[in-house]
Each structure stands twice: as C-alpha cells, then as structure tokens.
Write a protein that holds these residues in place. Sequence first.
Motif, short mmCIF file in Angstrom:
data_model
loop_
_atom_site.label_atom_id
_atom_site.label_comp_id
_atom_site.label_asym_id
_atom_site.label_seq_id
_atom_site.Cartn_x
_atom_site.Cartn_y
_atom_site.Cartn_z
N CYS A 232 0.60 34.59 29.82
CA CYS A 232 -0.81 34.26 30.00
C CYS A 232 -1.38 35.06 31.18
N CYS A 235 -2.13 32.13 34.20
CA CYS A 235 -1.07 31.37 34.89
C CYS A 235 0.27 32.09 34.84
N ASP A 267 -3.17 31.56 27.43
CA ASP A 267 -2.66 30.46 26.61
C ASP A 267 -3.82 29.49 26.34
N CYS A 270 -5.25 27.45 29.46
CA CYS A 270 -6.09 28.20 30.41
C CYS A 270 -7.40 28.62 29.75
ZN ZN Z 1 -2.24 30.07 31.33
#
Ligand code: ZN
Length: 336
Positions: A232, A235, A267, A270
């Motif tokens: 991601c 994150c 992802d 997020c």
């Molecule tokens: Zn993420």
Amino acid sequence: MRSVIPTAQEQLKFLKNIQLILQSGSFSSTYKFALLISLSRLSIEKGEDEGGTLILEYIDIAEKFIELYWKQAVPYAFHEDGQLILNQNNGKQAAIVNQIILLRQSYSSLGLLRRDTSVWLKLLKQVAKTVKEMPVRYLQNINSQNFEFLYRLEYSNTQLTLLPQVMYCLRQFSEIIEELCQKRWIDYIRKNNCNAPILNKLPNLEQFMFEPSRNQLNAVANVLVELQECKCFYCNKEIKRNNYAVDHFIPWSMYPSDTGHNFVLADSSCNSKKSNLLASDEFLHKWQERNEEQDLIIVDKISVLGFLTDKERSYKVAEWAYEKGKENNYLVWYGL
Ligand SMILES: [Zn+2]
C-alpha cells in the motif's frame, strides 16, 4: 511585476459571469462546456496564483477537447442499426466527435494514437481549428451581444490570451466551474432527442461521460501492483489478494482528470479513509519521490493505457491543490 489579484468583489462578479454564460448562452453543441473545462484545467496546469494574463496555445486546448471527447465517443451500445454514440450536437454529430470516432477504429487507446505522431498532430490541428472557429467565437455571446470577460477575440494567431485576473479566478473556482459545466453537459445530452435510444441503457450517465472506466483502472492497478511490489502506498503494508484500489493522489473531486503520475495503489482501508482528502505533506514528498524514481516506467506503461502522463503537469496540479488546501483549510489525511 506581479499583477494585482482580483478583489473579492471582482471574483464574485467573475463567478456570476460564468453562471450567466451557462444559463443564458445558447448551446447548439457541447463544445462550450468542453471549452470552459479546458480553460479551467489549463489555468491550473500552466498558470500561477497571480492576476496576470495567461497565453494558451490552441493546440493545448485541442488536446483537452480530445481527452474529453475520446471517452464519450465510445459506442455505448450496439443496436440493429449499428453503433450508438452520444450525440453532442443539435442535429448531426459534432465534427470533433466524428473525427475521434473515425480514429477510434484504428487506435484502441488515446495513448496509442498519441504515439502515432503524424496522425496525432493532424488531429490536434483539425480540432484546434474547430475550437477557434466555434466555441471560442461564441462562448461569450449572449443574446447576440458580445460579452468579453474571459478573452478577446483575435483571429490571426495560434494562441488565446486570457484577460488579466481570469487565470486567477479559474484556478480559484475550478471545482465549481467543473461541476457546473459537467451538470449542464449531462443535461444537454439528456435533453437531446437523438440520444433517447441510448439513455435507457445508460444507468449512470455521469460516470460514463466523465469518469475512468473500470477496465482502464484495472489495467492501471496491474501496473501499480508491480511498481509498488503489492504494498500500500500509504501504510506500506502488504496488500492481501485483490483488496486494493487505484487512488487518485490529488483527489478526483478537486481535479477530475486522470493523469498517469497521479495514480497510486492503496489497500481498501487506506483508500476509503483517505476518500477525497488531500494527503499530508509527508505523503506528498513520498509521491514526488516515487514519480522521480519511476517516471520512465509510468510514462511507458500508463500512457499506453490512454492516460496523459506528464510529470511536470502533475506537479503543477499538485502545487495548485496543496496551495488551495492551505488557503481554504481543507482537511488533510495523515494516514492511519
Ligand atoms: Zn494502507
């Protein structure tokens, strides 16, 4: 010398004038909407937050037109009488759309067409000529009165000069202008009788006309999965099978045009938390670093999918968006 920024009153007057030409102007085709959207996007990509003039090449305006109409010139449905394509004109199909329909038969994406330089340049010139002769000439016409507040008509050159303060106001109000123009454009398509047979089959006209297609975004996702090693962007965690989304780093709600460098893979968690917020400065730096390191791959792999990929233009858009965010205290997403 820096020019004077328009006063609050002058800015309101500008917005009123935009509303006036959208409300009282006559619309024989959708070109005028495309022109206003193009001028607004180019002011962001090529302008500054100051009160001076902005000189635009007709070729650049033409490119924006092609991007807007390319998407809408796809046959929405097939019918026993042949392809059904949205009619953008009162009467016969608009000339620019016809040119694009023809080229779509030989080029499966805008990216491939751009790579065929001679055909691409020819199209740009044709479209530029139409833009100059049609919407540029009539946009500021209200009840046969010429009402020049965006630019003055000059017939001889290859450029259009926005009057002082116009670039500033277009940058200031671009979100409103985009939304107004898109709404009016959609209404025009709805009210055009030629489109009746298609509209029944188009549940979401707005999405069809202005948003990237699912297929295109899936193709972008495949490129990004590889680039980001399936982590991601925000994150940095490994993304579990298919649980991702292509995120517009500069939110679509601020700048509704897809450019290759603006895409990141996030992802689902997020992506939904970031929603239509700007990400923090820390992420901005990370995004710029990513684009510096992977510029060539992005240009190579994402432009072929049909998106404009021009790093410097994406940076100008980002600069505008973050400046605007600070000025107006937009909420910022810090991750987590
Ligand atoms: Zn993420």
